[in-house]
Scaffold this motif. Sequence first.
Motif, PDB file in Angstrom:
ATOM      1  N   SER A 193       0.817  -1.242   0.000  1.00  0.00           N
ATOM      2  CA  SER A 193       0.000   0.000   0.000  1.00  0.00           C
ATOM      3  C   SER A 193       0.841   1.279   0.000  1.00  0.00           C
ATOM      4  O   SER A 193       0.562   2.223  -0.727  1.00  0.00           O
ATOM      5  N   ARG A 194       1.875   1.315   0.842  1.00  0.00           N
ATOM      6  CA  ARG A 194       2.704   2.523   0.925  1.00  0.00           C
ATOM      7  C   ARG A 194       4.103   2.107   1.353  1.00  0.00           C
ATOM      8  O   ARG A 194       4.260   1.364   2.329  1.00  0.00           O
ATOM      9  N   ILE A 195       5.125   2.575   0.603  1.00  0.00           N
ATOM     10  CA  ILE A 195       6.522   2.255   0.948  1.00  0.00           C
ATOM     11  C   ILE A 195       7.171   3.547   1.433  1.00  0.00           C
ATOM     12  O   ILE A 195       7.400   4.477   0.656  1.00  0.00           O
ATOM     13  N   GLY A 196       7.465   3.608   2.733  1.00  0.00           N
ATOM     14  CA  GLY A 196       8.011   4.836   3.326  1.00  0.00           C
ATOM     15  C   GLY A 196       9.440   5.110   2.892  1.00  0.00           C
ATOM     16  O   GLY A 196       9.813   6.258   2.652  1.00  0.00           O
ATOM     17  N   ASN A 197      10.260   4.046   2.794  1.00  0.00           N
ATOM     18  CA  ASN A 197      11.669   4.228   2.447  1.00  0.00           C
ATOM     19  C   ASN A 197      12.065   3.183   1.401  1.00  0.00           C
ATOM     20  O   ASN A 197      12.481   2.061   1.730  1.00  0.00           O
ATOM     21  N   ALA A 198      11.942   3.565   0.136  1.00  0.00           N
ATOM     22  CA  ALA A 198      12.144   2.613  -0.971  1.00  0.00           C
ATOM     23  C   ALA A 198      13.585   2.107  -1.017  1.00  0.00           C
ATOM     24  O   ALA A 198      13.835   0.917  -1.237  1.00  0.00           O
ATOM     25  N   ARG A 199      14.533   3.000  -0.787  1.00  0.00           N
ATOM     26  CA  ARG A 199      15.950   2.612  -0.864  1.00  0.00           C
ATOM     27  C   ARG A 199      16.287   1.549   0.184  1.00  0.00           C
ATOM     28  O   ARG A 199      16.897   0.519  -0.115  1.00  0.00           O
ATOM     29  N   GLN A 200      15.822   1.809   1.407  1.00  0.00           N
ATOM     30  CA  GLN A 200      16.097   0.882   2.510  1.00  0.00           C
ATOM     31  C   GLN A 200      15.447  -0.488   2.248  1.00  0.00           C
ATOM     32  O   GLN A 200      16.075  -1.530   2.440  1.00  0.00           O
ATOM     33  N   LEU A 201      14.198  -0.463   1.804  1.00  0.00           N
ATOM     34  CA  LEU A 201      13.489  -1.718   1.559  1.00  0.00           C
ATOM     35  C   LEU A 201      14.155  -2.498   0.422  1.00  0.00           C
ATOM     36  O   LEU A 201      14.319  -3.722   0.513  1.00  0.00           O
ATOM     37  N   ALA A 202      14.562  -1.799  -0.629  1.00  0.00           N
ATOM     38  CA  ALA A 202      15.210  -2.473  -1.766  1.00  0.00           C
ATOM     39  C   ALA A 202      16.487  -3.176  -1.309  1.00  0.00           C
ATOM     40  O   ALA A 202      16.755  -4.323  -1.680  1.00  0.00           O
ATOM     41  N   PRO A 209      18.344 -14.412   1.465  1.00  0.00           N
ATOM     42  CA  PRO A 209      18.608 -15.571   0.615  1.00  0.00           C
ATOM     43  C   PRO A 209      17.328 -15.986  -0.110  1.00  0.00           C
ATOM     44  O   PRO A 209      16.253 -15.952   0.488  1.00  0.00           O
ATOM     45  N   GLY A 210      17.435 -16.326  -1.356  1.00  0.00           N
ATOM     46  CA  GLY A 210      16.256 -16.731  -2.124  1.00  0.00           C
ATOM     47  C   GLY A 210      15.665 -15.598  -2.941  1.00  0.00           C
ATOM     48  O   GLY A 210      14.978 -15.840  -3.931  1.00  0.00           O
ATOM     49  N   VAL A 211      15.911 -14.347  -2.519  1.00  0.00           N
ATOM     50  CA  VAL A 211      15.436 -13.207  -3.314  1.00  0.00           C
ATOM     51  C   VAL A 211      16.506 -12.881  -4.349  1.00  0.00           C
ATOM     52  O   VAL A 211      17.663 -12.621  -4.001  1.00  0.00           O
ATOM     53  N   VAL A 212      16.123 -12.916  -5.604  1.00  0.00           N
ATOM     54  CA  VAL A 212      17.084 -12.625  -6.675  1.00  0.00           C
ATOM     55  C   VAL A 212      17.140 -11.124  -6.942  1.00  0.00           C
ATOM     56  O   VAL A 212      18.208 -10.536  -7.087  1.00  0.00           O
ATOM     57  N   GLU A 213      15.979 -10.481  -6.989  1.00  0.00           N
ATOM     58  CA  GLU A 213      15.921  -9.035  -7.257  1.00  0.00           C
ATOM     59  C   GLU A 213      14.543  -8.513  -6.875  1.00  0.00           C
ATOM     60  O   GLU A 213      13.592  -9.293  -6.771  1.00  0.00           O
ATOM     61  N   ASN A 214      14.475  -7.234  -6.636  1.00  0.00           N
ATOM     62  CA  ASN A 214      13.177  -6.626  -6.309  1.00  0.00           C
ATOM     63  C   ASN A 214      12.835  -5.563  -7.348  1.00  0.00           C
ATOM     64  O   ASN A 214      13.708  -5.060  -8.057  1.00  0.00           O
ATOM     65  N   GLY A 215      11.556  -5.189  -7.406  1.00  0.00           N
ATOM     66  CA  GLY A 215      11.080  -4.276  -8.449  1.00  0.00           C
ATOM     67  C   GLY A 215      11.211  -2.805  -8.126  1.00  0.00           C
ATOM     68  O   GLY A 215      10.653  -1.970  -8.850  1.00  0.00           O
ATOM     69  N   LEU A 216      11.935  -2.466  -7.046  1.00  0.00           N
ATOM     70  CA  LEU A 216      12.174  -1.043  -6.753  1.00  0.00           C
ATOM     71  C   LEU A 216      13.393  -0.576  -7.538  1.00  0.00           C
ATOM     72  O   LEU A 216      14.493  -1.120  -7.368  1.00  0.00           O
ATOM     73  N   PHE A 217      13.200   0.408  -8.392  1.00  0.00           N
ATOM     74  CA  PHE A 217      14.291   0.979  -9.175  1.00  0.00           C
ATOM     75  C   PHE A 217      14.589   2.353  -8.569  1.00  0.00           C
ATOM     76  O   PHE A 217      13.854   3.313  -8.808  1.00  0.00           O
ATOM     77  N   VAL A 218      15.639   2.401  -7.755  1.00  0.00           N
ATOM     78  CA  VAL A 218      15.978   3.635  -7.037  1.00  0.00           C
ATOM     79  C   VAL A 218      17.210   4.257  -7.690  1.00  0.00           C
ATOM     80  O   VAL A 218      18.230   3.566  -7.878  1.00  0.00           O
ATOM     81  N   ASP A 219      17.118   5.532  -8.044  1.00  0.00           N
ATOM     82  CA  ASP A 219      18.244   6.252  -8.665  1.00  0.00           C
ATOM     83  C   ASP A 219      18.698   5.636  -9.985  1.00  0.00           C
ATOM     84  O   ASP A 219      19.872   5.728 -10.338  1.00  0.00           O
ATOM     85  N   LEU A 220      17.814   5.001 -10.696  1.00  0.00           N
ATOM     86  CA  LEU A 220      18.197   4.395 -11.980  1.00  0.00           C
ATOM     87  C   LEU A 220      17.641   5.169 -13.167  1.00  0.00           C
ATOM     88  O   LEU A 220      18.175   5.105 -14.265  1.00  0.00           O
ATOM     89  N   CYS A 221      16.551   5.909 -12.925  1.00  0.00           N
ATOM     90  CA  CYS A 221      15.857   6.565 -14.037  1.00  0.00           C
ATOM     91  C   CYS A 221      16.351   8.009 -14.214  1.00  0.00           C
ATOM     92  O   CYS A 221      16.429   8.770 -13.248  1.00  0.00           O
TER      93      CYS A 221
END
Length: 260
Positions: A193-202, A209-221
């Motif tokens: 619903s709401r992500i307060g700190n995208a960088r930290q969560l990413a 372990p087991g997570v390959v990648e997440n869909g937060l694109f921080v400072d990429l665009c």
Amino acid sequence: MTGELSPIDKAKFVAAKRAADMVEDGMRVGLGTGSTAAWLVRHLGDRVRDEGLRIKGVPTSARTAHLAKQVGITVIPLDEAGTLNMTIDGADEFDGDLNLIKGGGGALLREKIVAAASEEVVIIADAAKEVGTLGAFPLPIEVVPFGWTTTQILVEELLVSADVMGRRITLRMNAGKPFVTDEGNYILDLHLSRIGNARQLAMALNQMPGVVENGLFVDLCDKVIIGYSDGRVETRDINEGTVSEDRIDFAETENLFSDI
Ligand code: 5RP
């Protein structure tokens, strides 16, 4: 042709057209995935056919590769390209800092690798994708199939102390079976619903372990091009701090893609 499009498709069409016009002869271009990126690929195919534009495209998914070849774009693997001049892709959400949620189409891993290999990342979107705070769109994470339920439990525990509003997690399905990405992995959708700190969560998600990648694109665009159904396009450049607006004339594009 554009007269038959829905308002949302017109918006995607014009954003993609403006981005396709930014591509220069000789460029190595990352080609995104999704319905907006598909318009981009068609526009680029049109320029290849009509202007003799010579580019090498690096697709972010098997379906984009298929479409790119169909419209006459030379496709090469990222390993051959090494680095890219530009990547153009869609997004599920973007905020005022041009941070993104991506992966609605399940291609987030290849999309992030390709974006990171690019000198410039341009996002094309309709205006509905803009949000004040990321998180209304479920955040996709790509996980290894081995032990995915354990990975889900670990992510649930992580979310307890994260700055988010919701914590429900669902396994993405396709025709009654887990959706499998081009890299052979599963997708967990995090309903936050709401992500307060995208960088930290990413960063926290990618340490699991087991997570390959997440869909937060921080400072990429670097740029977002927002299309509107009346033909207006707005370009925001986060590095220059500029906003510009112009208009695509549908009449000029009437005979495009008459085969689709
Ligand atoms: C695919 C993506 C897409 O860019 C995102 O889902 C937007 O798709 P669309 O242009 O169809 O709205 O991240 O993994």
